[in-house]
Design a protein around this motif. Structure first.
Motif, PDB file in Angstrom:
ATOM      1  N   ALA A  73       4.870   1.830  -0.857  1.00 41.30           N
ATOM      2  CA  ALA A  73       5.195   2.766  -1.945  1.00 41.30           C
ATOM      3  C   ALA A  73       6.192   3.812  -1.472  1.00 41.30           C
ATOM      4  O   ALA A  73       7.117   4.193  -2.200  1.00 41.30           O
ATOM      5  N   SER A  74       6.029   4.286  -0.222  1.00 41.36           N
ATOM      6  CA  SER A  74       6.967   5.300   0.274  1.00 41.36           C
ATOM      7  C   SER A  74       8.365   4.715   0.434  1.00 41.36           C
ATOM      8  O   SER A  74       9.364   5.395   0.190  1.00 41.36           O
ATOM      9  N   GLY A  96       0.837  -1.194   0.000  1.00 47.00           N
ATOM     10  CA  GLY A  96       0.000   0.000   0.000  1.00 47.00           C
ATOM     11  C   GLY A  96       0.868   1.238   0.000  1.00 47.00           C
ATOM     12  O   GLY A  96       1.979   1.227  -0.525  1.00 47.00           O
ATOM     13  N   ALA A  97       0.363   2.300   0.625  1.00 47.89           N
ATOM     14  CA  ALA A  97       1.070   3.575   0.605  1.00 47.89           C
ATOM     15  C   ALA A  97       2.395   3.503   1.366  1.00 47.89           C
ATOM     16  O   ALA A  97       3.379   4.137   0.963  1.00 47.89           O
ATOM     17  N   GLY A  98       2.444   2.726   2.458  1.00 46.69           N
ATOM     18  CA  GLY A  98       3.687   2.607   3.218  1.00 46.69           C
ATOM     19  C   GLY A  98       4.787   1.956   2.388  1.00 46.69           C
ATOM     20  O   GLY A  98       5.917   2.452   2.333  1.00 46.69           O
TER      21      GLY A  98
END
Lengths: 169, 169, 169, 169
Positions: D103-104, D99-101
């Motif tokens: 992706a970061s 998810g976004a984590g």
């Protein structure tokens, strides 16, 4: 924790002996990880006794890592990494008087409610940190005394964490 | 910088007067940003004199921000934000004796070669920080004395940065 | 947020116009603070319209600060400062396609449940971020569209924070 | 790296197998350290094969640490710890779409010029990260393929670091 560039010969000798004694207890040594002064010596002492060493590095420059660090954590966060050093440790030992960097680690440890052992510290350092957080500050003037204090603190922490767990159930 | 939860009444009064005096000089006040103790009071003093206030917050909880902070920087980095506080400031003033948090800011400031003014500090604090970084530590016992010292330091810094620029050309 | 060294001419033009429009709304511009690309241009646009600009800098090197930054926050934490950028912002706008740094800011914003406006982004970027957090990602192809979206989001956030406050009482 | 709370069953199975394979190579596993999803599974796989595991934790809450983490680093820095994760790793593997984590972490790794292996990623993720940093992004659809790529990358890095050392002498 302790002086890097400006460590005294006595602090470096004590750091090596302390690292060795910590490893003999089966504990992990954690430092700021650089190849200087107290950090470097305590890691070398630990490795001489077959211990595991963790270093939390301030920069990305891999040439500054102590050769005696097994697990090198790269933060690129300068002295903000001192906060990680103390949060990750069960007990903090300041070896020798140290300078401003060591003082910041002692203060951050006390702020985070961690026990700090001042091993061969200056009288000004002892007076100051006892004044701001007397309950959490202990003093030692030898490696064996330092180890004895850590043992007592670990036993105390184990008991209080058992209490915490009981209270939760 | 100064005590949060455990600030003394005298420190809070001094912090308010100091914030007001800083704003009157046209300088920006920077603090840890919470709605407690010295941080809160110095921001309120600065706003009472129409100043600009910046707060570097340790957590994401917006209810902890002082109402007198204009620019709230959210770090979610706990006490690691103390490092940002001192790096961002031109001069650090410790107002009152403070506790472990204030001690960590003074120590991080000295480690970063920043000047620190100890305003109404304890004798243990003065003795300790003078010992580790005497050159960078100054003492004041009144708001006007603190402002005078900051002026001298800013003039000194301006001169030395001119020197640096000249050396580069 | 947007490209630094590798910003396209179109992104820099858009960033300047966006900064100016943000300042005209009375909002504060927050960027990574360096004197490069989109960061630099949006700050210059904001100052051209009399706005307030905040920059969160990755290093201690003051020569890298955009001349159009009013409040420069020095972190010395490299790209970890991207997390502070997004936590401190109410709404994040990615101006242009950006590179890995911008991508990290978008991702950290979405992880922190912040709204992100992709202004003139690439189709790969839109497809990816819509896939991982569709609810929080909006698209715009002009400055005025971007401003309109921000207004809607701020209204929505104000309403939901009122709801939160009500629920607490 | 990979999803925590929202990991798919297939990603968790792959993570366990990957952790086991990494340990069999004698490499150290480093993750975000929590007892959730891909992080937890890759650590458990590594321990099942007798490996060493390091976890970089976002909070001080010790109940969130995976039981399969040997060395737990406590940062109290939220998602800013993702930057430490990637700087400390030699090669980054994103296991599953994430998810976004995640992706970061991929974006921060690419920003820091680190190689990233996308193992069983989504087509949107592959398209996006290949577009922003094609040279550093590799793809794998099995554990054995992932291990082969890591071996090639480590060999390449060793060669280039030898070159760097030669250039310095």
């Amino acid at each position: 924790m302790g002086a890097g560039e400006n460590a005294r010969a006595i602090d470096i000798r004590n750091a090596f002996a302390l690292g060795s004694a910590i490893a003999n207890e089966g504990w992990v040594v954690l430092t700021g990880g650089r190849n200087r002064g107290v950090m470097d010596a305590v890691n070398k002492g630990a490795k001489a006794s077959g211990g595991l060493t963790v270093g939390i590095l301030p920069t990305k420059d891999r040439r500054t890592i102590s050769v005696a660090v097994d697990v090198a954590i790269i933060t690129d966060m300068g002295s903000a990494r001192n906060y990680i050093n103390v949060l990750t440790s069960d007990v903090i030992v300041a070896c020798g008087a140290g300078g401003a960097g060591t003082a910041s680690e002692i203060a951050l440890a006390l702020k985070s409610e961690k026990f700090v052992v001042l091993f061969n510290s200056s009288k000004e350092s002892r007076a100051f940190f006892k004044k701001i957080s007397g309950r959490l500050v202990l003093e030692a003037d030898s490696v064996s005394k330092t180890i004895d204090i850590i043992k007592l603190l670990l036993a105390k922490m184990r008991k209080s964490s058992t209490r915490t767990i009981k209270r939760q159930t």
